[in-house]
Design a protein around this motif. Structure first.
Motif, mmCIF file in Angstrom:
data_model
loop_
_atom_site.group_PDB
_atom_site.id
_atom_site.type_symbol
_atom_site.label_atom_id
_atom_site.label_comp_id
_atom_site.label_asym_id
_atom_site.label_seq_id
_atom_site.Cartn_x
_atom_site.Cartn_y
_atom_site.Cartn_z
ATOM 1 N N ASN A 168 0.824 -1.211 0.000
ATOM 2 C CA ASN A 168 0.000 0.000 0.000
ATOM 3 C C ASN A 168 0.856 1.258 0.000
ATOM 4 N N GLY A 169 1.995 1.215 0.659
ATOM 5 C CA GLY A 169 2.919 2.349 0.604
ATOM 6 C C GLY A 169 3.391 2.601 -0.816
ATOM 7 N N THR A 170 3.665 1.514 -1.548
ATOM 8 C CA THR A 170 4.088 1.642 -2.944
ATOM 9 C C THR A 170 2.959 2.194 -3.800
ATOM 10 N N TYR A 171 1.745 1.734 -3.560
ATOM 11 C CA TYR A 171 0.574 2.246 -4.292
ATOM 12 C C TYR A 171 0.433 3.754 -4.084
ATOM 13 N N TRP A 172 0.506 4.179 -2.825
ATOM 14 C CA TRP A 172 0.333 5.607 -2.540
ATOM 15 C C TRP A 172 1.516 6.431 -3.036
ATOM 16 N N ALA A 231 -4.241 -8.931 -11.608
ATOM 17 C CA ALA A 231 -2.785 -8.778 -11.785
ATOM 18 C C ALA A 231 -2.129 -8.394 -10.467
ATOM 19 N N ILE A 232 -2.823 -7.603 -9.660
ATOM 20 C CA ILE A 232 -2.297 -7.220 -8.353
ATOM 21 C C ILE A 232 -2.106 -8.473 -7.503
ATOM 22 N N LEU A 268 3.068 -0.034 -7.848
ATOM 23 C CA LEU A 268 3.385 1.332 -8.240
ATOM 24 C C LEU A 268 2.539 1.747 -9.440
ATOM 25 N N ALA A 269 2.427 0.866 -10.430
ATOM 26 C CA ALA A 269 1.619 1.164 -11.611
ATOM 27 C C ALA A 269 0.145 1.349 -11.246
ATOM 28 N N ALA A 270 -0.346 0.555 -10.304
ATOM 29 C CA ALA A 270 -1.737 0.715 -9.860
ATOM 30 C C ALA A 270 -1.944 2.095 -9.256
ATOM 31 N N GLY A 271 -0.953 2.584 -8.514
ATOM 32 C CA GLY A 271 -1.061 3.923 -7.943
ATOM 33 C C GLY A 271 -0.950 5.004 -8.992
ATOM 34 N N VAL A 272 0.005 4.863 -9.906
ATOM 35 C CA VAL A 272 0.196 5.870 -10.952
ATOM 36 C C VAL A 272 -1.042 5.967 -11.833
ATOM 37 N N THR A 273 -1.640 4.828 -12.155
ATOM 38 C CA THR A 273 -2.841 4.845 -12.998
ATOM 39 C C THR A 273 -4.106 5.139 -12.194
ATOM 40 N N ARG A 274 -3.912 5.354 -10.893
ATOM 41 C CA ARG A 274 -5.019 5.682 -9.986
ATOM 42 C C ARG A 274 -6.126 4.632 -10.007
ATOM 43 N N MET A 275 -5.712 3.356 -9.910
ATOM 44 C CA MET A 275 -6.693 2.280 -9.816
ATOM 45 C C MET A 275 -7.590 2.577 -8.612
ATOM 46 N N PRO A 276 -8.905 2.491 -8.782
ATOM 47 C CA PRO A 276 -9.808 2.788 -7.668
ATOM 48 C C PRO A 276 -9.559 1.859 -6.477
ATOM 49 N N LEU A 277 -9.628 2.418 -5.279
ATOM 50 C CA LEU A 277 -9.386 1.634 -4.068
ATOM 51 C C LEU A 277 -10.372 0.483 -3.917
ATOM 52 N N ARG A 278 -11.593 0.627 -4.416
ATOM 53 C CA ARG A 278 -12.581 -0.453 -4.306
ATOM 54 C C ARG A 278 -12.146 -1.685 -5.095
ATOM 55 N N ARG A 279 -11.253 -1.537 -6.086
ATOM 56 C CA ARG A 279 -10.696 -2.671 -6.825
ATOM 57 C C ARG A 279 -9.324 -3.050 -6.287
ATOM 58 N N TYR A 280 -8.546 -2.043 -5.891
ATOM 59 C CA TYR A 280 -7.168 -2.292 -5.458
ATOM 60 C C TYR A 280 -7.108 -3.018 -4.112
#
Length: 165
Positions: free
Chosen positions: A27-31, A68-69, A84-96
């Motif tokens: 989650n730190g990497t996502y943010w 993929a996550i 990191l890519a999920a965060g950069v692409t702003r994947m919605p938290l409800r999916r992430y």
């Protein structure tokens, strides 16, 4: 300290601790990814966003989405760039969040068992025959090098990531 097999705790406590560790890291990497998108082209992080590993992770994430996550936690070396890519692409938290939770649980159970059983095997092999261990490691390094050398060139990665029209 970092070997869960040496912790004086029940197995499920070890797995729970590993789960907390991996959730904090992922989650730190996502943010970090979400925060770095603005102005990243003017920093050292721009190099990471142009790397082959990031391009592969982004392509995998765009193709497979949230699964993929989860599946990235079963790989070596791609887990961080996927988050990191999920965060950069702003994947919605409800999916992430559900995807990272499933992946984190998989990782915690695997790391708490198979991961350290593998390390124990390396130690036993060293005790049995250091030259044999060196040979196995050289063979593994050769396989990794061969795999990396036969991958796509940066131009192919870039061409593949361009939208088709």
């Amino acid at each position: 300290m970092f070997n869960p097999m040496t912790w004086d705790a029940p197995y499920l406590v070890v797995v729970a601790a590993l789960f907390v560790i991996v959730m904090l890291r992922a989650n730190g990497t996502y943010w970090l990814g979400r925060g770095m998108t603005a102005g990243a082209e003017h920093t050292r992080l721009a190099k990471l966003l142009r790397s082959k590993h990031y391009a592969n992770a982004s392509r995998w994430l765009n193709r497979w989405g949230a699964p993929a996550i989860s599946l990235s936690f079963l790989t070596i070396g791609i887990q961080t760039v996927i988050n990191l890519a999920a965060g950069v692409t702003r994947m919605p938290l409800r999916r992430y969040l559900p995807a990272v939770t499933v992946g984190g649980l998989l990782w915690a159970f695997l790391y708490g068992t198979v991961g350290f059983i593998g390390w124990a095997a390396v130690v036993k092999l060293w005790q049995f025959s250091p030259p044999l261990l060196v040979g196995v490691l050289l063979l593994a390094a050769g396989g990794i090098a061969w795999s990396l050398l036969r991958r796509e060139t940066p131009a192919e990665v870039h061409a593949e990531s361009l939208p088709r029209g």
